[in-house]
Scaffold this motif. Structure first.
Motif, PDB file in Angstrom:
ATOM      1  N   MET A 136     -12.624 -12.616   6.495  1.00  0.00           N
ATOM      2  CA  MET A 136     -13.024 -12.858   5.111  1.00  0.00           C
ATOM      3  C   MET A 136     -11.955 -13.679   4.400  1.00  0.00           C
ATOM      4  SD  MET A 136     -14.422  -9.057   4.242  1.00  0.00           S
ATOM      5  CE  MET A 136     -12.853  -8.372   4.739  1.00  0.00           C
ATOM      6  N   ASP A 137     -12.261 -14.042   3.144  1.00  0.00           N
ATOM      7  CA  ASP A 137     -11.315 -14.849   2.370  1.00  0.00           C
ATOM      8  C   ASP A 137     -10.006 -14.105   2.152  1.00  0.00           C
ATOM      9  OD1 ASP A 137     -13.203 -16.801   2.243  1.00  0.00           O
ATOM     10  OD2 ASP A 137     -13.998 -16.188   0.306  1.00  0.00           O
ATOM     11  N   CYS A 138     -10.090 -12.834   1.809  1.00  0.00           N
ATOM     12  CA  CYS A 138      -8.899 -12.018   1.602  1.00  0.00           C
ATOM     13  C   CYS A 138      -8.623 -11.236   2.876  1.00  0.00           C
ATOM     14  CB  CYS A 138      -9.091 -11.072   0.425  1.00  0.00           C
ATOM     15  SG  CYS A 138      -9.280 -11.909  -1.157  1.00  0.00           S
ATOM     16  N   GLY A 139      -7.440 -11.391   3.435  1.00  0.00           N
ATOM     17  CA  GLY A 139      -7.104 -10.655   4.643  1.00  0.00           C
ATOM     18  C   GLY A 139      -6.949  -9.174   4.361  1.00  0.00           C
ATOM     19  N   THR A 140      -7.371  -8.349   5.304  1.00  0.00           N
ATOM     20  CA  THR A 140      -7.280  -6.898   5.168  1.00  0.00           C
ATOM     21  C   THR A 140      -6.452  -6.349   6.315  1.00  0.00           C
ATOM     22  OG1 THR A 140      -9.439  -6.800   4.106  1.00  0.00           O
ATOM     23  CG2 THR A 140      -8.566  -4.752   5.009  1.00  0.00           C
ATOM     24  N   CYS A 141      -5.380  -5.644   5.984  1.00  0.00           N
ATOM     25  CA  CYS A 141      -4.514  -5.024   6.974  1.00  0.00           C
ATOM     26  C   CYS A 141      -4.940  -3.575   7.168  1.00  0.00           C
ATOM     27  CB  CYS A 141      -3.047  -5.092   6.524  1.00  0.00           C
ATOM     28  SG  CYS A 141      -2.388  -6.758   6.436  1.00  0.00           S
ATOM     29  N   LEU A 142      -5.067  -3.171   8.432  1.00  0.00           N
ATOM     30  CA  LEU A 142      -5.404  -1.807   8.767  1.00  0.00           C
ATOM     31  C   LEU A 142      -4.196  -1.153   9.414  1.00  0.00           C
ATOM     32  CD1 LEU A 142      -8.301  -3.372   8.893  1.00  0.00           C
ATOM     33  CD2 LEU A 142      -9.052  -1.264   9.954  1.00  0.00           C
ATOM     34  N   THR A 143      -3.789  -0.016   8.897  1.00  0.00           N
ATOM     35  CA  THR A 143      -2.685   0.756   9.451  1.00  0.00           C
ATOM     36  C   THR A 143      -3.165   2.183   9.646  1.00  0.00           C
ATOM     37  OG1 THR A 143      -1.868   1.144   7.196  1.00  0.00           O
ATOM     38  CG2 THR A 143      -0.886  -0.692   8.428  1.00  0.00           C
ATOM     39  N   ALA A 144      -3.056   2.684  10.883  1.00  0.00           N
ATOM     40  CA  ALA A 144      -3.542   4.027  11.227  1.00  0.00           C
ATOM     41  C   ALA A 144      -2.369   4.896  11.654  1.00  0.00           C
ATOM     42  CB  ALA A 144      -4.578   3.945  12.346  1.00  0.00           C
ATOM     43  N   SER A 145      -2.355   6.146  11.195  1.00  0.00           N
ATOM     44  CA  SER A 145      -1.191   7.007  11.385  1.00  0.00           C
ATOM     45  C   SER A 145      -1.551   8.261  12.168  1.00  0.00           C
ATOM     46  CB  SER A 145      -0.603   7.388  10.026  1.00  0.00           C
ATOM     47  OG  SER A 145      -1.538   8.131   9.273  1.00  0.00           O
ATOM     48  N   MET A 146      -0.533   9.076  12.421  1.00  0.00           N
ATOM     49  CA  MET A 146      -0.679  10.273  13.240  1.00  0.00           C
ATOM     50  C   MET A 146      -1.359  11.426  12.501  1.00  0.00           C
ATOM     51  SD  MET A 146       2.893  10.367  15.405  1.00  0.00           S
ATOM     52  CE  MET A 146       2.324  11.700  16.462  1.00  0.00           C
ATOM     53  N   ASP A 147      -1.517  11.326  11.186  1.00  0.00           N
ATOM     54  CA  ASP A 147      -2.224  12.381  10.460  1.00  0.00           C
ATOM     55  C   ASP A 147      -3.707  12.071  10.287  1.00  0.00           C
ATOM     56  OD1 ASP A 147      -2.018  10.302   8.714  1.00  0.00           O
ATOM     57  OD2 ASP A 147      -1.066  11.423   7.092  1.00  0.00           O
ATOM     58  N   GLY A 148      -4.190  11.030  10.974  1.00  0.00           N
ATOM     59  CA  GLY A 148      -5.604  10.689  10.928  1.00  0.00           C
ATOM     60  C   GLY A 148      -6.003   9.808   9.768  1.00  0.00           C
ATOM     61  N   LYS A 149      -5.068   9.350   8.958  1.00  0.00           N
ATOM     62  CA  LYS A 149      -5.376   8.508   7.809  1.00  0.00           C
ATOM     63  C   LYS A 149      -5.290   7.033   8.194  1.00  0.00           C
ATOM     64  CE  LYS A 149      -5.550  12.251   5.358  1.00  0.00           C
ATOM     65  NZ  LYS A 149      -6.865  12.847   4.993  1.00  0.00           N
ATOM     66  N   ILE A 150      -6.237   6.266   7.699  1.00  0.00           N
ATOM     67  CA  ILE A 150      -6.262   4.821   7.928  1.00  0.00           C
ATOM     68  C   ILE A 150      -6.247   4.137   6.563  1.00  0.00           C
ATOM     69  CG2 ILE A 150      -7.517   2.888   8.940  1.00  0.00           C
ATOM     70  CD1 ILE A 150      -8.811   4.841  10.867  1.00  0.00           C
ATOM     71  N   LYS A 151      -5.270   3.276   6.355  1.00  0.00           N
ATOM     72  CA  LYS A 151      -5.134   2.554   5.096  1.00  0.00           C
ATOM     73  C   LYS A 151      -5.642   1.122   5.270  1.00  0.00           C
ATOM     74  CE  LYS A 151      -2.956   5.704   2.574  1.00  0.00           C
ATOM     75  NZ  LYS A 151      -3.463   6.212   1.287  1.00  0.00           N
ATOM     76  N   LEU A 152      -6.454   0.676   4.289  1.00  0.00           N
ATOM     77  CA  LEU A 152      -6.930  -0.697   4.246  1.00  0.00           C
ATOM     78  C   LEU A 152      -6.285  -1.380   3.050  1.00  0.00           C
ATOM     79  CD1 LEU A 152      -9.633   1.207   5.115  1.00  0.00           C
ATOM     80  CD2 LEU A 152     -10.495  -1.073   5.512  1.00  0.00           C
ATOM     81  N   THR A 153      -5.395  -2.306   3.334  1.00  0.00           N
ATOM     82  CA  THR A 153      -4.678  -3.025   2.284  1.00  0.00           C
ATOM     83  C   THR A 153      -5.199  -4.446   2.226  1.00  0.00           C
ATOM     84  OG1 THR A 153      -2.711  -1.691   2.766  1.00  0.00           O
ATOM     85  CG2 THR A 153      -2.419  -3.647   1.390  1.00  0.00           C
ATOM     86  N   THR A 154      -5.814  -4.802   1.106  1.00  0.00           N
ATOM     87  CA  THR A 154      -6.362  -6.142   0.918  1.00  0.00           C
ATOM     88  C   THR A 154      -5.300  -7.034   0.299  1.00  0.00           C
ATOM     89  OG1 THR A 154      -8.563  -5.209   0.602  1.00  0.00           O
ATOM     90  CG2 THR A 154      -8.234  -7.489  -0.076  1.00  0.00           C
ATOM     91  N   LEU A 155      -5.016  -8.159   0.954  1.00  0.00           N
ATOM     92  CA  LEU A 155      -3.942  -9.062   0.538  1.00  0.00           C
ATOM     93  C   LEU A 155      -4.509 -10.407   0.132  1.00  0.00           C
ATOM     94  CD1 LEU A 155      -1.398  -8.405   3.431  1.00  0.00           C
ATOM     95  CD2 LEU A 155      -1.455  -7.304   1.194  1.00  0.00           C
ATOM     96  N   LEU A 156      -3.827 -11.043  -0.794  1.00  0.00           N
ATOM     97  CA  LEU A 156      -4.117 -12.415  -1.190  1.00  0.00           C
ATOM     98  C   LEU A 156      -2.881 -13.247  -0.905  1.00  0.00           C
ATOM     99  CD1 LEU A 156      -6.018 -14.474  -2.508  1.00  0.00           C
ATOM    100  CD2 LEU A 156      -5.016 -13.879  -4.705  1.00  0.00           C
ATOM    101  N   ALA A 157      -3.029 -14.249  -0.060  1.00  0.00           N
ATOM    102  CA  ALA A 157      -1.887 -15.068   0.335  1.00  0.00           C
ATOM    103  C   ALA A 157      -1.464 -15.966  -0.816  1.00  0.00           C
ATOM    104  CB  ALA A 157      -2.234 -15.911   1.559  1.00  0.00           C
ATOM    105  N   GLN A 158      -0.139 -16.049  -1.030  1.00  0.00           N
ATOM    106  CA  GLN A 158       0.434 -16.926  -2.035  1.00  0.00           C
ATOM    107  C   GLN A 158       0.716 -18.274  -1.399  1.00  0.00           C
ATOM    108  OE1 GLN A 158      -0.063 -15.860  -5.096  1.00  0.00           O
ATOM    109  NE2 GLN A 158       2.003 -15.484  -5.813  1.00  0.00           N
ATOM    110  N   LYS A 159       0.047 -19.300  -1.878  1.00  0.00           N
ATOM    111  CA  LYS A 159       0.260 -20.648  -1.335  1.00  0.00           C
ATOM    112  C   LYS A 159       1.541 -21.224  -1.911  1.00  0.00           C
ATOM    113  CE  LYS A 159      -3.569 -20.539   0.970  1.00  0.00           C
ATOM    114  NZ  LYS A 159      -3.571 -20.443   2.432  1.00  0.00           N
ATOM    115  N   SER A 160       2.414 -21.633  -1.016  1.00  0.00           N
ATOM    116  CA  SER A 160       3.686 -22.213  -1.469  1.00  0.00           C
ATOM    117  C   SER A 160       3.517 -23.680  -1.765  1.00  0.00           C
ATOM    118  CB  SER A 160       4.753 -22.018  -0.381  1.00  0.00           C
ATOM    119  OG  SER A 160       4.332 -22.600   0.829  1.00  0.00           O
TER     120      SER A 160
END
Length: 739
Positions: A715-739
């Motif tokens: 998609m246009d905005c990248g989404t980072c998925l991070t999964a941990s040992m307590d069963g939680k999955i975080k979805l962090t939506t990022l917007l890239a800063q164009k230099s």
């Protein structure tokens, strides 16, 4: 659809005439004239069937229905087959009823003679063989319903509706979609016009309200000479100030107060009492501004025995005091924005500059403004530019045990996650987070991979030597294949981008399998080298095609990855060797010793000229694939990024999990990398020129170690998925800063 077909036929005819394809045009017109589908006009198809019935043309009726069955009905799913059979039965009964009603019993008898072989074994036709021999069949309870007008109308309407729905749902070529696109464009134009009218109405309303406000405040308008005071420049203010100093002041302006304040700020961060809630700096500035006119008390413009010009200068000076007070208050507001430096530091800079130039007389407020602006510039230079902006961070908490794998499908619409208890979750996160499918495996699952084609399918590798193909939409297993009983651990699965095949890594049991238990067994680095095999399977037939040769010894392959077209396959093994396979020749093209210990995760670079790997030795290394074993650069990562991952609890409880899923993932351009950490994902920038990693952003959000990551860039905005040992999955939506 019928209108789209008709318009398309006209466009094709116009195109053929334009190109001069006369013979093709003749054949095209002949085919259109003999079209049995009648241009997908349902009314014409029903009229054609009725015409055959009224003309007693049984042969043509059977042939036409057979054509519709082959051309249209055979493409339907099996669930609609009973409906087609019922419509065919009703059509033949409609033919028989019409023959009896028109006293053509010979046609009814002819029907049974030609259809007897097909209908004699069907229970619904057993009573109908007596129809031509009954004297008054319309009053017979078994046939009375079929002689009514309501039944005939109901049958024709049902047939018409069935064909209409069929034509609407059947796939059409791209050329026929132009009608839908035109309708969509027309709808968008209507919406734009509606929004334009709403905007115009809002603008008119705002203009009316603004005009009413101006009329209400007309009697409160300031005189022209007062309004012009706001437009005085710094040079005019300085001129008025110098004139006021020459005529009115004989003492220095608050020098003792400012020096005392500077000395106090050097001694400690003591704050003067505040009554208005302003900052210490603001309070001091306001006091200076209010103290200045005290030397002028009791002195008014009309009492000064000077010329009229001097009186005007004094009046302007009084107005300048108010103007300067407003400007100083604005400076105080700017001061609040500076979070990196305290008030004492700014005053110290001001005092040092005064000490360097004691002979120059500088306005303290203007000097403080210069200090503030300089501090802003220095802070902006010192603060590094953020590469990404975090738009949102959401949590998926349907798992109740440690995550093993978490992967996004090719379209970026769904995520498949797997935990140590064998629970599989398929869920979407755009626009809403919602679980689409859930399954629990009786046997332990070790690996997971999305199928490239028909991305509704999942490949699941177990710990008992089987690979399952799971349909996420039908929510069922399509098939299950056995790999090798002697090598029951399916460590890695990778599907070719073409979708026609996938590779499967099987390994024997080892002591390292106990690392996920509460009482882990310590395995010395580099000694967990168990036998294994790498197999190639056909995705459609689910049959084994070949077994790759692993040299020098058969070894467990921990991780696999294809390049963009599937011509290359890179693998990382338990012996620390990276192997690059040519998938056209199905043989190993090159291999090299990469890590001291096991290779945990491998990926191709964005330009596919290099391979990145993370190993048991804690190193992140870039390799040149054009020169076997040539290391471009290496970096040491923190232990919480490479594993084994440890989760401690109460009463000495400790859970240890060996790396299984993907340990790092790249953004869409391969310039940034996401890795695991103890509190959330960390994004690094790949500096290929400096051959180093630069930490850019810590995502955070986790209370347990992150064990696997993925980066969705579909998609246009990248989404980072991070999964941990307590069963939680975080979805962090990022917007890239164009230099």
């Amino acid at each position: 659809m019928a209108s789209a077909v008709e318009q398309t036929d006209e466009l094709v005819r116009e195109y053929l005439i334009f190109r001069g394809f006369i013979n093709t045009l003749k054949h095209f017109d002949a085919d259109v004239k003999a079209d049995k589908e009648k241009g997908f006009r349902v009314d014409k198809i029903v009229d054609q069937l009725q015409q055959f019935v009224q003309n007693y043309d049984l042969g043509s009726l059977r042939d036409y229905w057979g054509y519709l069955d082959r051309r249209l009905f055979s493409r339907l799913e099996d669930v609609y087959r009973p409906t087609v059979i019922k419509l065919k039965t009703s059509l033949f009964r409609y033919y028989l009823i019409n023959s009896v009603q028109t006293s053509r019993l010979d046609k009814a008898q002819e029907f049974f003679q030609k259809q007897a072989a097909e209908l004699q074994n069907q229970a619904e036709w057993k009573d109908w063989f007596t129809l031509p021999f009954l004297p008054n069949p319309e009053v017979n309870p078994a046939f009375a319903t079929y002689f009514s007008r309501q039944w005939a109308d109901f049958f024709l309407v049902s047939l018409h509706n069935f064909l209409s729905v069929l034509f609407q749902c059947m796939p059409v070529p791209t050329l026929l979609n132009f009608d839908a696109e035109c309708q969509k464009i027309s709808l968008l134009q209507e919406e734009n016009e509606l929004f334009r009218q709403k905007l115009f109405t809002m603008q008119v309303e705002m203009h009316r309200l603004r005009k009413e406000d101006e009329e209400e405040c007309a009697h409160h308008k300031l005189p022209a000479y007062v309004s012009n005071m706001d437009r005085l420049g710094d040079s005019e203010l300085a001129m008025i100030q110098s004139q006021r100093n020459a005529s009115q002041f004989s003492q220095p302006r608050g020098s003792s107060f400012l020096s005392s304040l500077l000395s106090q700020s050097k001694k400690g961060p003591t704050r003067p009492p505040q009554s208005s809630g302003a900052s210490p700096t603001q309070s001091g500035i306001v006091l200076v501004a209010k103290k200045e006119p005290t030397n002028n008390q009791g002195t008014k413009t009309k009492e000064i025995p000077t010329s009229t010009k001097e009186g005007k200068n004094v009046a302007l000076s009084e107005h300048s005091v108010a103007q300067r007070q407003r400007r100083i208050q604005d400076h105080g507001k700017e001061r609040k924005e500076l979070l990196s430096k305290s008030a004492s530091q700014v005053w110290e800079q001001s005092s040092e500059r005064k000490a360097e130039s004691p002979g120059s007389e500088v306005d303290p407020a203007m000097e403080l403004h210069a200090d503030l602006m300089q501090t802003k510039v220095s802070d902006a230079k010192a603060k590094p530019e953020q590469s990404f902006i975090v738009l949102s961070q959401e949590e998926y908490g349907e798992h109740h045990s440690s995550i093993v794998h978490c992967r996004v499908d090719c379209s970026g619409r769904r995520v498949a996650s797997l935990d140590v208890d064998g629970v599989i979750k398929v869920w979407s996160f755009n626009p809403l987070m919602q679980t689409k499918a859930s399954s629990i495996s009786k046997s332990p699952l070790l690996s997971l991979e999305w199928a490239t084609k028909r991305d509704r399918l999942l490949l699941l590798g177990s710990g008992v030597g089987t690979v399952r193909l799971y349909d996420t939409e039908a929510k069922k297993n399509l098939c299950e294949i056995g790999i090798d009983e002697n090598m029951p651990r399916i460590l890695s699965l990778a599907c070719s981008p073409s979708g026609i095949s996938f590779v499967c890594s099987a390994a024997a049991l080892s002591l390292a399998t106990q690392l996920d238990s509460t009482a882990p067994v310590t395995v010395e680095k580099g000694l967990n080298q168990v036998p294994g095999k790498l197999l190639l399977w056909d995705t459609k037939t689910m049959k084994q095609q070949l077994q790759f040769s692993l040299e020098p010894d058969p070894i467990a392959i921990n991780c696999t990855a294809f390049n963009h077209n599937g011509n290359l396959l890179v693998t990382g093994a338990a012996d620390g060797i990276i192997r690059l396979f040519d998938m056209q020749q199905h043989q190993c093209a090159m291999s090299w010793k990469a890590h001291d210990g096991e290779v945990y995760s491998v990926e191709f670079s964005y330009d596919e000229n290099a391979v990145y790997s993370i190993g048991e030795d804690g190193k992140f290394i870039q390799w040149n694939i054009h020169k076997s074993g040539q290391k471009v650069y290496e970096c040491f990562l923190p232990s919480d990024a490479t594993g084994p991952f440890v989760l401690s609890g109460y009463s000495g409880y400790k859970q240890v999990q060996a790396p299984r899923g993907r340990l790092f993932a790249f953004d869409s351009e391969g310039s940034y990398m996401l890795t695991c950490s103890s509190a959330g994902g960390i994004i690094y920038k790949l500096n290929n020129e400096e051959k180093s990693l630069e930490s850019c952003l810590a995502l955070g959000g986790h209370r347990a170690p992150v064990v696997t990551v993925d980066w969705c860039t579909a998609m246009d905005c990248g989404t980072c998925l991070t999964a941990s040992m307590d069963g939680k999955i975080k979805l962090t939506t990022l917007l890239a800063q164009k230099s």
